[in-house]
Design a protein around this motif. Sequence first.
Motif, mmCIF file in Angstrom:
data_model
loop_
_atom_site.group_PDB
_atom_site.id
_atom_site.type_symbol
_atom_site.label_atom_id
_atom_site.label_comp_id
_atom_site.label_asym_id
_atom_site.label_seq_id
_atom_site.Cartn_x
_atom_site.Cartn_y
_atom_site.Cartn_z
ATOM 1 N N PRO A 1 8.067 -6.391 -0.948
ATOM 2 C CA PRO A 1 6.930 -6.484 -0.029
ATOM 3 C C PRO A 1 6.425 -7.926 0.129
ATOM 4 C CG PRO A 1 6.185 -5.632 -2.129
ATOM 5 C CD PRO A 1 7.686 -5.776 -2.226
ATOM 6 N N THR A 2 7.259 -8.769 0.698
ATOM 7 C CA THR A 2 6.854 -10.151 0.956
ATOM 8 C C THR A 2 5.918 -10.169 2.167
ATOM 9 O OG1 THR A 2 8.705 -10.541 2.440
ATOM 10 C CG2 THR A 2 9.058 -11.035 0.098
ATOM 11 N N ARG A 3 5.266 -11.290 2.395
ATOM 12 C CA ARG A 3 4.362 -11.422 3.537
ATOM 13 C C ARG A 3 5.107 -11.095 4.834
ATOM 14 N NH1 ARG A 3 2.833 -15.018 7.506
ATOM 15 N NH2 ARG A 3 0.589 -15.049 7.945
ATOM 16 N N ARG A 4 6.258 -11.707 5.005
ATOM 17 C CA ARG A 4 7.039 -11.490 6.220
ATOM 18 C C ARG A 4 7.457 -10.026 6.380
ATOM 19 N NH1 ARG A 4 13.048 -13.222 7.506
ATOM 20 N NH2 ARG A 4 13.068 -12.708 9.699
ATOM 21 N N ASN A 5 7.892 -9.405 5.288
ATOM 22 C CA ASN A 5 8.323 -8.009 5.357
ATOM 23 C C ASN A 5 7.174 -7.061 5.674
ATOM 24 O OD1 ASN A 5 10.977 -8.657 4.913
ATOM 25 N ND2 ASN A 5 10.978 -8.117 2.752
ATOM 26 N N VAL A 6 6.008 -7.289 5.080
ATOM 27 C CA VAL A 6 4.843 -6.426 5.353
ATOM 28 C C VAL A 6 4.420 -6.589 6.813
ATOM 29 C CG1 VAL A 6 2.409 -5.996 4.824
ATOM 30 C CG2 VAL A 6 4.044 -6.347 2.960
ATOM 31 N N LEU A 7 4.366 -7.820 7.290
ATOM 32 C CA LEU A 7 3.975 -8.057 8.681
ATOM 33 C C LEU A 7 4.992 -7.450 9.652
ATOM 34 C CD1 LEU A 7 2.642 -11.716 8.400
ATOM 35 C CD2 LEU A 7 1.291 -9.633 8.713
ATOM 36 N N ALA A 8 6.273 -7.533 9.317
ATOM 37 C CA ALA A 8 7.307 -6.932 10.167
ATOM 38 C C ALA A 8 7.177 -5.409 10.158
ATOM 39 C CB ALA A 8 8.691 -7.356 9.694
ATOM 40 N N ARG A 9 6.980 -4.825 8.977
ATOM 41 C CA ARG A 9 6.820 -3.365 8.883
ATOM 42 C C ARG A 9 5.664 -2.897 9.765
ATOM 43 N NH1 ARG A 9 3.860 -1.160 3.784
ATOM 44 N NH2 ARG A 9 2.218 -2.180 4.982
ATOM 45 N N ASP A 10 4.563 -3.655 9.749
ATOM 46 C CA ASP A 10 3.369 -3.286 10.517
ATOM 47 C C ASP A 10 3.385 -3.848 11.935
ATOM 48 O OD1 ASP A 10 2.548 -1.935 8.260
ATOM 49 O OD2 ASP A 10 1.131 -3.480 7.624
ATOM 50 N N LYS A 11 4.538 -4.365 12.358
ATOM 51 C CA LYS A 11 4.743 -4.887 13.709
ATOM 52 C C LYS A 11 3.733 -5.958 14.092
ATOM 53 C CE LYS A 11 6.986 -0.706 15.429
ATOM 54 N NZ LYS A 11 7.333 -0.173 14.168
ATOM 55 N N TRP A 12 3.375 -6.805 13.149
ATOM 56 C CA TRP A 12 2.469 -7.933 13.377
ATOM 57 C C TRP A 12 1.167 -7.464 14.033
ATOM 58 C CZ3 TRP A 12 3.705 -12.698 11.379
ATOM 59 C CH2 TRP A 12 5.007 -12.825 10.901
ATOM 60 N N THR A 13 0.703 -6.288 13.607
ATOM 61 C CA THR A 13 -0.507 -5.695 14.167
ATOM 62 C C THR A 13 -1.484 -5.390 13.050
ATOM 63 O OG1 THR A 13 0.799 -4.710 15.935
ATOM 64 C CG2 THR A 13 -1.374 -3.754 15.547
ATOM 65 N N CYS A 14 -2.757 -5.751 13.254
ATOM 66 C CA CYS A 14 -3.792 -5.486 12.256
ATOM 67 C C CYS A 14 -3.925 -3.985 12.056
ATOM 68 C CB CYS A 14 -5.123 -6.089 12.708
ATOM 69 S SG CYS A 14 -6.477 -5.743 11.558
ATOM 70 N N GLN A 15 -3.872 -3.546 10.825
ATOM 71 C CA GLN A 15 -3.943 -2.118 10.519
ATOM 72 C C GLN A 15 -5.374 -1.594 10.484
ATOM 73 O OE1 GLN A 15 -0.930 -0.182 10.352
ATOM 74 N NE2 GLN A 15 -0.535 -2.136 11.366
ATOM 75 N N TYR A 16 -6.350 -2.465 10.762
ATOM 76 C CA TYR A 16 -7.749 -2.050 10.847
ATOM 77 C C TYR A 16 -8.224 -1.978 12.295
ATOM 78 C CZ TYR A 16 -7.719 -2.805 5.830
ATOM 79 O OH TYR A 16 -7.413 -2.742 4.497
ATOM 80 N N CYS A 17 -8.013 -3.035 13.082
ATOM 81 C CA CYS A 17 -8.489 -3.054 14.471
ATOM 82 C C CYS A 17 -7.385 -2.788 15.480
ATOM 83 C CB CYS A 17 -9.193 -4.372 14.783
ATOM 84 S SG CYS A 17 -8.079 -5.804 14.863
ATOM 85 N N ASN A 18 -6.133 -2.730 15.022
ATOM 86 C CA ASN A 18 -4.970 -2.422 15.855
ATOM 87 C C ASN A 18 -4.643 -3.520 16.869
ATOM 88 O OD1 ASN A 18 -2.911 -0.532 15.995
ATOM 89 N ND2 ASN A 18 -3.772 0.464 17.782
ATOM 90 N N ARG A 19 -5.110 -4.736 16.617
ATOM 91 C CA ARG A 19 -4.793 -5.849 17.513
ATOM 92 C C ARG A 19 -3.689 -6.695 16.902
ATOM 93 N NH1 ARG A 19 -10.370 -8.219 17.952
ATOM 94 N NH2 ARG A 19 -11.394 -6.220 17.894
ATOM 95 N N GLY A 20 -2.812 -7.146 17.762
ATOM 96 C CA GLY A 20 -1.778 -8.072 17.333
ATOM 97 C C GLY A 20 -2.249 -9.488 17.611
ATOM 98 N N SER A 21 -1.494 -10.442 17.158
ATOM 99 C CA SER A 21 -1.850 -11.831 17.404
ATOM 100 C C SER A 21 -0.643 -12.565 17.960
ATOM 101 C CB SER A 21 -2.316 -12.502 16.115
ATOM 102 O OG SER A 21 -2.556 -13.864 16.331
ATOM 103 N N LYS A 22 -0.847 -13.275 19.066
ATOM 104 C CA LYS A 22 0.242 -14.082 19.619
ATOM 105 C C LYS A 22 0.574 -15.213 18.657
ATOM 106 C CE LYS A 22 -0.539 -12.884 24.344
ATOM 107 N NZ LYS A 22 -0.926 -13.238 25.663
ATOM 108 N N ASP A 23 -0.452 -15.676 17.955
ATOM 109 C CA ASP A 23 -0.259 -16.723 16.950
ATOM 110 C C ASP A 23 -0.051 -16.028 15.609
ATOM 111 O OD1 ASP A 23 -0.225 -18.839 15.248
ATOM 112 O OD2 ASP A 23 -2.229 -19.574 15.756
#
Length: 175
Positions: free
Chosen positions: A73-95
Amino acid sequence: MRDRQVLLLNASEEVLRVVDWQKAVILLMTGKAISPYMKIKEYQIQSTSGTYRLPKVLMLSQYVSIPHKENLPTRRNVLARDKWTCQYCNRGSKDRTKMTIDHVMPKSRGGDSSWTNLVAACERCNSVKGNKTPKECNMNLKKKPFRPTSIQMHLSRLSGNVLDEWTHWLNKKND
């Protein structure tokens, strides 16, 4: 032509990974891979000598033993699993540098750094949540964190570019 991806199967039809079209052509030309036995749609690739038909799924000619490789569960792997989307507000970030990792149960309160305790979070939500549990700060997770299989991890890095032709093999239990 960059987006022409090919699903690579072991000789047992177990999903191995996704390769780019150039690697797929090399595997076919060297006899290391063949088209699976069922009818598969193909890419039409133009070359100086004509049109080359490349199947969207390839199977290795001989079985290759792949040692089990644990997905950490590296930073990159967790973010990829969650599709670079906040799991609280459901917003992604272009940056993508604005996305953070949150411990659902804070480390200071006994939480670990496992797949089931880590989620992607935007800077704002992570800051609001701070050292509390989601319940304490009235924030709900959009999806429960889970430990992905190796093929789920590989596919999550494809940014949703999963072809319909692959579903037959992706729906099989491989892990």
